[in-house]
Design a protein around this motif. Structure first.
Motif, PDB file in Angstrom:
ATOM      1  N   VAL A  47      -0.893   7.225  -1.583  1.00  0.00           N
ATOM      2  CA  VAL A  47       0.009   7.118  -1.077  1.00  0.00           C
ATOM      3  C   VAL A  47       1.562   7.900   0.124  1.00  0.00           C
ATOM      4  O   VAL A  47       0.668   9.331  -0.740  1.00  0.00           O
ATOM      5  CB  VAL A  47       1.005   5.871  -1.968  1.00  0.00           C
ATOM      6  CG1 VAL A  47       0.405   4.948  -2.602  1.00  0.00           C
ATOM      7  CG2 VAL A  47       1.394   7.040  -3.101  1.00  0.00           C
ATOM      8  N   ASP A  48       1.652   7.172   0.657  1.00  0.00           N
ATOM      9  CA  ASP A  48       3.334   8.003   1.434  1.00  0.00           C
ATOM     10  C   ASP A  48       4.438   8.440   0.321  1.00  0.00           C
ATOM     11  O   ASP A  48       5.333   9.615   0.646  1.00  0.00           O
ATOM     12  CB  ASP A  48       2.852   7.535   2.732  1.00  0.00           C
ATOM     13  CG  ASP A  48       2.022   8.100   3.728  1.00  0.00           C
ATOM     14  OD1 ASP A  48       1.105   8.311   3.611  1.00  0.00           O
ATOM     15  OD2 ASP A  48       2.030   6.960   4.429  1.00  0.00           O
ATOM     16  N   ARG A  49       4.675   7.510  -0.418  1.00  0.00           N
ATOM     17  CA  ARG A  49       5.063   7.300  -0.967  1.00  0.00           C
ATOM     18  C   ARG A  49       5.778   6.275  -2.458  1.00  0.00           C
ATOM     19  O   ARG A  49       5.140   5.774  -1.875  1.00  0.00           O
ATOM     20  CB  ARG A  49       6.964   7.135   0.293  1.00  0.00           C
ATOM     21  CG  ARG A  49       8.213   6.934  -0.669  1.00  0.00           C
ATOM     22  CD  ARG A  49       9.451   6.638   0.211  1.00  0.00           C
ATOM     23  NE  ARG A  49      10.622   5.973  -0.342  1.00  0.00           N
ATOM     24  CZ  ARG A  49      11.743   5.915  -0.061  1.00  0.00           C
ATOM     25  NH1 ARG A  49      11.407   4.953   1.023  1.00  0.00           N
ATOM     26  NH2 ARG A  49      12.924   5.743  -0.688  1.00  0.00           N
ATOM     27  N   LEU A  83       1.635  -7.786  -5.692  1.00  0.00           N
ATOM     28  CA  LEU A  83       2.235  -7.787  -6.967  1.00  0.00           C
ATOM     29  C   LEU A  83       1.111  -7.290  -8.358  1.00  0.00           C
ATOM     30  O   LEU A  83       0.716  -8.668  -8.639  1.00  0.00           O
ATOM     31  CB  LEU A  83       2.856  -9.133  -7.698  1.00  0.00           C
ATOM     32  CG  LEU A  83       4.067  -8.645  -6.494  1.00  0.00           C
ATOM     33  CD1 LEU A  83       4.927 -10.054  -7.190  1.00  0.00           C
ATOM     34  CD2 LEU A  83       5.180  -7.655  -6.436  1.00  0.00           C
ATOM     35  N   LEU A  84       1.458  -6.063  -9.025  1.00  0.00           N
ATOM     36  CA  LEU A  84      -0.145  -5.656  -9.838  1.00  0.00           C
ATOM     37  C   LEU A  84       0.889  -5.878 -11.015  1.00  0.00           C
ATOM     38  O   LEU A  84       1.340  -4.562 -11.534  1.00  0.00           O
ATOM     39  CB  LEU A  84      -0.520  -4.410  -9.555  1.00  0.00           C
ATOM     40  CG  LEU A  84      -1.060  -3.996 -10.032  1.00  0.00           C
ATOM     41  CD1 LEU A  84      -2.751  -4.677 -10.836  1.00  0.00           C
ATOM     42  CD2 LEU A  84      -2.418  -2.915  -9.867  1.00  0.00           C
ATOM     43  N   SER A 102      -7.176   3.762 -14.181  1.00  0.00           N
ATOM     44  CA  SER A 102      -7.456   2.152 -14.093  1.00  0.00           C
ATOM     45  C   SER A 102      -6.775   1.792 -12.492  1.00  0.00           C
ATOM     46  O   SER A 102      -6.876   1.155 -11.973  1.00  0.00           O
ATOM     47  CB  SER A 102      -7.518   1.643 -14.655  1.00  0.00           C
ATOM     48  OG  SER A 102      -8.167   0.180 -14.211  1.00  0.00           O
ATOM     49  N   VAL A 103      -5.581   2.085 -13.081  1.00  0.00           N
ATOM     50  CA  VAL A 103      -4.353   1.171 -11.565  1.00  0.00           C
ATOM     51  C   VAL A 103      -4.385   2.072 -10.721  1.00  0.00           C
ATOM     52  O   VAL A 103      -4.584   1.433  -9.236  1.00  0.00           O
ATOM     53  CB  VAL A 103      -2.828   1.900 -12.641  1.00  0.00           C
ATOM     54  CG1 VAL A 103      -1.916   1.072 -11.138  1.00  0.00           C
ATOM     55  CG2 VAL A 103      -2.519   1.211 -13.671  1.00  0.00           C
ATOM     56  N   VAL A 149      -4.933   0.454  -6.839  1.00  0.00           N
ATOM     57  CA  VAL A 149      -4.325   0.864  -6.442  1.00  0.00           C
ATOM     58  C   VAL A 149      -4.633   1.594  -4.518  1.00  0.00           C
ATOM     59  O   VAL A 149      -4.255   1.107  -3.465  1.00  0.00           O
ATOM     60  CB  VAL A 149      -3.321   1.539  -5.622  1.00  0.00           C
ATOM     61  CG1 VAL A 149      -1.924   2.133  -5.539  1.00  0.00           C
ATOM     62  CG2 VAL A 149      -2.054   1.357  -7.234  1.00  0.00           C
ATOM     63  N   ASP A 150      -5.951   1.857  -5.084  1.00  0.00           N
ATOM     64  CA  ASP A 150      -6.729   3.364  -3.727  1.00  0.00           C
ATOM     65  C   ASP A 150      -7.515   1.756  -2.766  1.00  0.00           C
ATOM     66  O   ASP A 150      -7.548   1.525  -1.645  1.00  0.00           O
ATOM     67  CB  ASP A 150      -7.931   3.937  -4.628  1.00  0.00           C
ATOM     68  CG  ASP A 150      -7.967   4.731  -3.368  1.00  0.00           C
ATOM     69  OD1 ASP A 150      -7.871   4.557  -2.530  1.00  0.00           O
ATOM     70  OD2 ASP A 150      -9.451   4.815  -3.224  1.00  0.00           O
ATOM     71  N   SER A 151      -7.613   0.628  -3.696  1.00  0.00           N
ATOM     72  CA  SER A 151      -8.215  -0.655  -2.853  1.00  0.00           C
ATOM     73  C   SER A 151      -7.642  -1.618  -2.372  1.00  0.00           C
ATOM     74  O   SER A 151      -7.652  -1.121  -1.364  1.00  0.00           O
ATOM     75  CB  SER A 151      -9.802  -1.332  -4.220  1.00  0.00           C
ATOM     76  OG  SER A 151     -10.119  -0.430  -4.875  1.00  0.00           O
TER      77      SER A 151
END
Length: 353
Positions: free
Chosen positions: A89-91, A171-172, A275-276, A280-282
Protein backbone atom coordinates in the motif's frame (compact mmCIF):
# COMPACT_ATOMS: atom_id res chain seq x y z
CA UNK A 1 -0.73 23.47 -0.07
CA UNK A 2 -0.59 19.66 -0.50
CA UNK A 3 2.05 18.38 -2.89
CA UNK A 4 -0.58 16.54 -4.93
CA UNK A 5 -2.49 19.78 -5.62
CA UNK A 6 0.71 21.59 -6.68
CA UNK A 7 1.58 18.75 -9.07
CA UNK A 8 -1.94 18.89 -10.46
CA UNK A 9 -1.74 22.63 -11.03
CA UNK A 10 1.62 22.35 -12.78
CA UNK A 11 0.19 19.71 -15.10
CA UNK A 12 -2.73 22.02 -15.89
CA UNK A 13 -0.33 24.88 -16.67
CA UNK A 14 1.63 22.69 -19.07
CA UNK A 15 -1.54 21.53 -20.79
CA UNK A 16 -2.87 25.07 -21.04
CA UNK A 17 0.30 26.51 -22.55
CA UNK A 18 0.43 23.66 -25.03
CA UNK A 19 -3.02 24.71 -26.18
CA UNK A 20 -2.41 28.51 -26.17
CA UNK A 21 0.16 30.60 -28.02
CA UNK A 22 2.54 32.69 -25.84
CA UNK A 23 1.31 36.19 -24.95
CA UNK A 24 3.92 37.97 -27.05
CA UNK A 25 2.78 36.17 -30.20
CA UNK A 26 -0.79 37.43 -29.86
CA UNK A 27 -1.85 40.57 -31.69
CA UNK A 28 -3.00 43.56 -29.71
CA UNK A 29 -6.42 43.16 -31.28
CA UNK A 30 -6.88 39.81 -29.49
CA UNK A 31 -7.41 41.39 -26.08
CA UNK A 32 -10.11 38.90 -25.04
CA UNK A 33 -7.77 35.95 -25.31
CA UNK A 34 -5.03 37.85 -23.47
CA UNK A 35 -7.40 38.70 -20.62
CA UNK A 36 -8.62 35.08 -20.35
CA UNK A 37 -5.08 33.73 -20.24
CA UNK A 38 -3.89 36.27 -17.68
CA UNK A 39 -6.92 35.56 -15.49
CA UNK A 40 -6.13 31.87 -15.64
CA UNK A 41 -2.50 32.48 -14.62
CA UNK A 42 -3.67 34.70 -11.76
CA UNK A 43 -5.88 31.92 -10.45
CA UNK A 44 -3.01 29.44 -10.56
CA UNK A 45 -0.73 31.79 -8.59
CA UNK A 46 -3.47 32.01 -5.98
CA UNK A 47 -3.61 28.22 -5.83
CA UNK A 48 -7.06 28.09 -7.46
CA UNK A 49 -8.03 26.33 -10.69
CA UNK A 50 -11.55 25.88 -11.92
CA UNK A 51 -10.46 23.77 -14.89
CA UNK A 52 -9.20 20.44 -13.58
CA UNK A 53 -8.09 20.51 -9.93
CA UNK A 54 -11.16 18.64 -8.69
CA UNK A 55 -10.68 16.04 -11.38
CA UNK A 56 -7.03 15.70 -10.37
CA UNK A 57 -7.94 15.19 -6.71
CA UNK A 58 -10.48 12.56 -7.72
CA UNK A 59 -7.82 10.90 -9.86
CA UNK A 60 -5.45 10.90 -6.90
CA UNK A 61 -7.93 9.24 -4.54
CA UNK A 62 -8.59 6.55 -7.14
CA UNK A 63 -4.96 5.67 -7.75
CA UNK A 64 -3.43 5.85 -4.26
CA UNK A 65 -3.56 2.52 -2.44
CA UNK A 66 -4.65 3.69 0.98
CA UNK A 67 -6.02 1.45 3.71
CA UNK A 68 -7.15 1.97 7.29
CA UNK A 69 -6.69 -0.33 10.28
CA UNK A 70 -9.26 0.34 13.02
CA UNK A 71 -7.95 -0.48 16.47
CA UNK A 72 -4.58 0.08 18.13
CA UNK A 73 -4.52 -3.17 20.10
CA UNK A 74 -2.22 -6.13 19.58
CA UNK A 75 -4.05 -7.31 16.46
CA UNK A 76 -4.22 -3.83 14.94
CA UNK A 77 -0.47 -3.37 15.40
CA UNK A 78 0.20 -6.87 13.99
CA UNK A 79 -1.86 -6.08 10.88
CA UNK A 80 -0.05 -2.76 10.43
CA UNK A 81 3.37 -4.39 10.65
CA UNK A 82 2.46 -7.25 8.30
CA UNK A 83 0.92 -4.98 5.66
CA UNK A 84 3.85 -2.56 5.86
CA UNK A 85 6.34 -5.43 5.51
CA UNK A 86 4.66 -6.60 2.29
CA UNK A 87 4.91 -3.09 0.80
CA UNK A 88 1.51 -3.39 -0.87
CA UNK A 89 0.00 0.00 0.00
CA UNK A 90 1.01 3.62 -0.50
CA UNK A 91 -0.50 4.84 2.75
CA UNK A 92 -1.78 3.16 5.91
CA UNK A 93 -3.82 4.93 8.60
CA UNK A 94 -3.94 3.26 12.02
CA UNK A 95 -6.90 4.51 14.04
CA UNK A 96 -6.10 4.25 17.74
CA UNK A 97 -9.42 4.52 19.56
CA UNK A 98 -8.18 3.68 23.05
CA UNK A 99 -7.57 6.02 25.94
CA UNK A 100 -3.89 6.70 26.53
CA UNK A 101 -1.12 4.91 24.63
CA UNK A 102 -0.56 1.17 24.70
CA UNK A 103 2.88 -0.41 24.39
CA UNK A 104 2.64 -1.43 20.75
CA UNK A 105 1.11 1.87 19.71
CA UNK A 106 3.74 3.85 21.58
CA UNK A 107 6.52 1.90 19.86
CA UNK A 108 4.96 2.55 16.44
CA UNK A 109 4.79 6.23 17.32
CA UNK A 110 8.44 6.26 18.39
CA UNK A 111 9.93 4.19 15.56
CA UNK A 112 8.04 5.77 12.68
CA UNK A 113 7.14 3.42 9.82
CA UNK A 114 7.19 4.77 6.26
CA UNK A 115 3.72 5.72 4.98
CA UNK A 116 2.01 4.91 8.31
CA UNK A 117 -0.08 7.58 10.04
CA UNK A 118 -1.46 7.11 13.56
CA UNK A 119 -4.64 9.03 14.26
CA UNK A 120 -7.66 9.21 16.55
CA UNK A 121 -9.72 11.09 13.96
CA UNK A 122 -12.08 8.88 11.93
CA UNK A 123 -11.94 11.32 9.01
CA UNK A 124 -8.25 10.44 8.54
CA UNK A 125 -9.51 7.21 6.97
CA UNK A 126 -11.16 9.03 4.05
CA UNK A 127 -10.82 7.45 0.58
CA UNK A 128 -9.41 4.14 1.85
CA UNK A 129 -9.53 1.15 -0.49
CA UNK A 130 -9.87 -1.25 2.45
CA UNK A 131 -10.97 -0.59 6.04
CA UNK A 132 -9.94 -3.32 8.49
CA UNK A 133 -11.76 -3.73 11.81
CA UNK A 134 -9.66 -5.25 14.60
CA UNK A 135 -11.37 -3.72 17.65
CA UNK A 136 -13.03 -5.81 20.35
CA UNK A 137 -14.87 -4.67 23.46
CA UNK A 138 -13.71 -7.10 26.10
CA UNK A 139 -16.10 -7.42 29.04
CA UNK A 140 -15.62 -9.14 32.39
CA UNK A 141 -17.95 -11.73 33.97
CA UNK A 142 -20.61 -11.23 31.30
CA UNK A 143 -22.62 -13.66 29.23
CA UNK A 144 -21.53 -14.35 25.67
CA UNK A 145 -24.50 -12.38 24.37
CA UNK A 146 -23.55 -9.37 26.55
CA UNK A 147 -19.98 -9.38 25.19
CA UNK A 148 -21.18 -9.57 21.60
CA UNK A 149 -23.72 -6.79 22.22
CA UNK A 150 -20.94 -4.56 23.56
CA UNK A 151 -19.04 -5.13 20.33
CA UNK A 152 -22.19 -4.30 18.36
CA UNK A 153 -22.68 -1.06 20.31
CA UNK A 154 -19.10 -0.06 19.57
CA UNK A 155 -19.55 -0.85 15.87
CA UNK A 156 -22.72 1.26 15.77
CA UNK A 157 -20.55 4.29 16.54
CA UNK A 158 -17.81 3.35 14.06
CA UNK A 159 -19.14 1.63 10.96
CA UNK A 160 -21.55 4.26 9.56
CA UNK A 161 -18.94 7.02 9.92
CA UNK A 162 -16.10 5.00 8.41
CA UNK A 163 -18.35 3.80 5.59
CA UNK A 164 -19.27 7.44 4.87
CA UNK A 165 -15.60 8.49 4.67
CA UNK A 166 -14.71 5.61 2.32
CA UNK A 167 -17.86 4.93 0.33
CA UNK A 168 -16.19 2.74 -2.29
CA UNK A 169 -14.06 0.69 0.09
CA UNK A 170 -14.08 -2.97 1.02
CA UNK A 171 -14.76 -3.52 4.74
CA UNK A 172 -12.67 -6.37 6.16
CA UNK A 173 -13.64 -7.59 9.65
CA UNK A 174 -11.16 -9.30 11.98
CA UNK A 175 -13.08 -8.57 15.19
CA UNK A 176 -14.62 -11.51 17.06
CA UNK A 177 -16.90 -13.37 16.70
CA UNK A 178 -16.03 -12.75 13.08
CA UNK A 179 -19.19 -14.14 11.47
CA UNK A 180 -21.49 -12.09 13.70
CA UNK A 181 -19.43 -8.89 13.51
CA UNK A 182 -19.16 -9.13 9.71
CA UNK A 183 -22.95 -9.44 9.51
CA UNK A 184 -23.31 -6.45 11.84
CA UNK A 185 -20.86 -4.42 9.72
CA UNK A 186 -22.81 -5.27 6.58
CA UNK A 187 -26.09 -4.14 8.13
CA UNK A 188 -24.67 -0.93 9.63
CA UNK A 189 -22.74 0.11 6.52
CA UNK A 190 -25.54 -0.50 4.00
CA UNK A 191 -22.79 -1.65 1.61
CA UNK A 192 -23.46 -4.43 -0.90
CA UNK A 193 -22.62 -7.81 0.63
CA UNK A 194 -19.69 -8.44 -1.74
CA UNK A 195 -17.83 -5.45 -0.23
CA UNK A 196 -18.18 -6.58 3.39
CA UNK A 197 -16.13 -9.66 4.29
CA UNK A 198 -14.59 -11.27 7.35
CA UNK A 199 -11.18 -12.92 7.75
CA UNK A 200 -13.03 -16.22 8.19
CA UNK A 201 -10.90 -19.35 7.80
CA UNK A 202 -8.25 -17.88 5.48
CA UNK A 203 -5.44 -18.56 7.96
CA UNK A 204 -6.62 -22.12 8.65
CA UNK A 205 -7.04 -22.83 4.92
CA UNK A 206 -3.57 -21.58 4.04
CA UNK A 207 -2.07 -23.59 6.89
CA UNK A 208 -4.01 -26.73 5.92
CA UNK A 209 -2.88 -26.52 2.31
CA UNK A 210 0.71 -26.04 3.46
CA UNK A 211 0.55 -29.01 5.86
CA UNK A 212 -0.92 -31.34 3.21
CA UNK A 213 1.62 -30.35 0.57
CA UNK A 214 4.79 -29.71 2.60
CA UNK A 215 4.42 -31.71 5.82
CA UNK A 216 2.41 -34.77 4.78
CA UNK A 217 3.92 -34.64 1.26
CA UNK A 218 0.64 -35.62 -0.35
CA UNK A 219 0.41 -35.72 -4.14
CA UNK A 220 -2.53 -33.39 -4.51
CA UNK A 221 -3.39 -30.05 -6.07
CA UNK A 222 -2.30 -27.45 -3.55
CA UNK A 223 -5.46 -25.31 -3.63
CA UNK A 224 -8.13 -28.04 -3.73
CA UNK A 225 -8.95 -28.28 -0.01
CA UNK A 226 -10.41 -25.52 2.15
CA UNK A 227 -11.44 -24.90 5.72
CA UNK A 228 -14.93 -23.45 5.59
CA UNK A 229 -17.92 -22.65 7.80
CA UNK A 230 -17.79 -21.05 11.22
CA UNK A 231 -14.43 -20.04 12.66
CA UNK A 232 -13.56 -22.15 15.70
CA UNK A 233 -14.48 -25.71 16.60
CA UNK A 234 -17.32 -25.93 14.07
CA UNK A 235 -15.19 -25.32 11.00
CA UNK A 236 -15.01 -28.15 8.47
CA UNK A 237 -12.73 -29.19 5.63
CA UNK A 238 -14.08 -29.30 2.10
CA UNK A 239 -12.44 -30.51 -1.12
CA UNK A 240 -13.06 -28.34 -4.13
CA UNK A 241 -13.11 -31.27 -6.55
CA UNK A 242 -12.52 -35.00 -6.70
CA UNK A 243 -8.80 -35.57 -7.12
CA UNK A 244 -7.94 -38.00 -9.88
CA UNK A 245 -5.00 -39.35 -7.90
CA UNK A 246 -6.99 -39.80 -4.69
CA UNK A 247 -10.33 -41.39 -3.85
CA UNK A 248 -12.85 -39.86 -1.47
CA UNK A 249 -11.83 -41.97 1.56
CA UNK A 250 -8.20 -40.99 1.08
CA UNK A 251 -9.21 -37.31 0.94
CA UNK A 252 -11.10 -37.63 4.24
CA UNK A 253 -8.20 -39.41 5.94
CA UNK A 254 -5.68 -36.89 4.64
CA UNK A 255 -7.71 -33.85 5.71
CA UNK A 256 -8.33 -35.43 9.16
CA UNK A 257 -4.59 -35.94 9.71
CA UNK A 258 -3.88 -32.40 8.54
CA UNK A 259 -6.57 -30.95 10.83
CA UNK A 260 -5.02 -32.75 13.82
CA UNK A 261 -1.74 -30.98 13.09
CA UNK A 262 -3.58 -27.72 12.46
CA UNK A 263 -5.25 -27.80 15.91
CA UNK A 264 -1.81 -27.58 17.50
CA UNK A 265 -1.34 -24.17 15.90
CA UNK A 266 -2.61 -21.14 17.78
CA UNK A 267 -4.24 -18.05 16.29
CA UNK A 268 -1.68 -15.56 17.55
CA UNK A 269 -2.03 -11.93 16.51
CA UNK A 270 1.11 -12.02 14.39
CA UNK A 271 -0.25 -14.98 12.39
CA UNK A 272 -3.66 -13.34 11.94
CA UNK A 273 -1.88 -10.14 10.87
CA UNK A 274 -0.02 -12.04 8.14
CA UNK A 275 -3.30 -13.56 6.98
CA UNK A 276 -4.95 -10.11 6.89
CA UNK A 277 -2.04 -8.75 4.84
CA UNK A 278 -2.54 -11.63 2.41
CA UNK A 279 -6.21 -10.65 1.99
CA UNK A 280 -5.38 -6.95 1.60
CA UNK A 281 -2.87 -7.81 -1.13
CA UNK A 282 -5.59 -9.61 -3.11
CA UNK A 283 -8.06 -6.76 -2.60
CA UNK A 284 -5.96 -3.68 -3.38
CA UNK A 285 -4.07 -5.33 -6.23
CA UNK A 286 -7.19 -6.93 -7.75
CA UNK A 287 -5.49 -10.33 -7.82
CA UNK A 288 -8.67 -12.40 -8.35
CA UNK A 289 -7.19 -14.92 -5.93
CA UNK A 290 -9.19 -17.56 -4.04
CA UNK A 291 -9.50 -17.29 -0.24
CA UNK A 292 -11.76 -18.80 2.40
CA UNK A 293 -13.37 -15.68 3.87
CA UNK A 294 -16.59 -14.83 5.68
CA UNK A 295 -19.19 -13.91 3.07
CA UNK A 296 -22.98 -13.79 2.92
CA UNK A 297 -23.90 -17.48 2.73
CA UNK A 298 -27.60 -17.17 1.92
CA UNK A 299 -28.35 -19.48 -1.01
CA UNK A 300 -25.17 -21.55 -0.53
CA UNK A 301 -26.07 -25.22 0.14
CA UNK A 302 -29.70 -24.12 0.44
CA UNK A 303 -29.03 -21.88 3.46
CA UNK A 304 -32.07 -19.59 3.77
CA UNK A 305 -30.97 -17.12 6.45
CA UNK A 306 -28.80 -14.00 6.15
CA UNK A 307 -25.65 -15.24 7.86
CA UNK A 308 -21.96 -14.94 7.13
CA UNK A 309 -19.86 -18.12 6.84
CA UNK A 310 -16.37 -18.71 5.55
CA UNK A 311 -16.51 -19.99 1.96
CA UNK A 312 -14.00 -20.16 -0.91
CA UNK A 313 -14.25 -16.81 -2.71
CA UNK A 314 -12.47 -15.00 -5.52
CA UNK A 315 -11.26 -11.65 -4.16
CA UNK A 316 -10.47 -8.50 -6.15
CA UNK A 317 -10.69 -4.73 -5.84
CA UNK A 318 -14.47 -4.85 -5.44
CA UNK A 319 -14.43 -7.52 -2.74
CA UNK A 320 -15.97 -10.91 -3.50
CA UNK A 321 -16.42 -11.40 -7.24
CA UNK A 322 -17.46 -15.06 -7.01
CA UNK A 323 -18.26 -17.70 -4.39
CA UNK A 324 -16.87 -21.07 -5.47
CA UNK A 325 -19.16 -24.06 -5.01
CA UNK A 326 -17.60 -27.46 -4.50
CA UNK A 327 -18.26 -30.24 -6.98
CA UNK A 328 -17.89 -32.75 -4.14
CA UNK A 329 -21.17 -33.19 -2.24
CA UNK A 330 -20.67 -34.27 1.36
CA UNK A 331 -23.50 -34.62 3.86
CA UNK A 332 -21.18 -33.83 6.81
CA UNK A 333 -20.23 -30.49 5.23
CA UNK A 334 -23.82 -29.52 4.49
CA UNK A 335 -24.95 -30.50 8.00
CA UNK A 336 -22.14 -28.47 9.61
CA UNK A 337 -22.92 -25.40 7.52
CA UNK A 338 -26.65 -25.60 8.25
CA UNK A 339 -26.02 -26.11 11.97
CA UNK A 340 -23.70 -23.08 12.12
CA UNK A 341 -26.12 -20.97 10.08
CA UNK A 342 -28.97 -21.82 12.44
CA UNK A 343 -26.96 -20.96 15.58
CA UNK A 344 -25.62 -17.71 14.11
CA UNK A 345 -29.06 -16.63 12.92
CA UNK A 346 -30.50 -17.31 16.38
CA UNK A 347 -27.83 -15.15 18.03
CA UNK A 348 -28.29 -12.36 15.48
CA UNK A 349 -31.99 -12.24 16.28
CA UNK A 350 -31.14 -11.42 19.91
CA UNK A 351 -28.85 -8.50 19.09
CA UNK A 352 -29.99 -4.87 19.25
CA UNK A 353 -28.92 -3.28 15.99
Amino acid sequence: MPKSVIVGLIKEMIAKFQEELPLYSLSSSDEARQVDLLAYIAKITEGVSDINSKNWENHETKTIKKITVVGGGELGVACTLAISAKGIVDRLVLLDLSEGTKGGMMDLDIFKLPNVEISKDLSASAHSKVVIFTVNSLGSSQSYLDVVQRNVDMFKALVPALAHHSQHSVLLVASQPVEIMTYVTWKLSAFPANRVIGIGCNLDSQRLQYIITNVLKAQTSEKQVWVIGEQGEDKVTNWGSQEEVMNHNSQVQLSSRAMELLREKGQRSCSVGLSVADLVDSLVNDKKKMHSVSTLAKGYCDINSEVYLSLPCILGSNGVSEVIKSTVKEDRVTEKLHSSASLLHGLQQQLKL
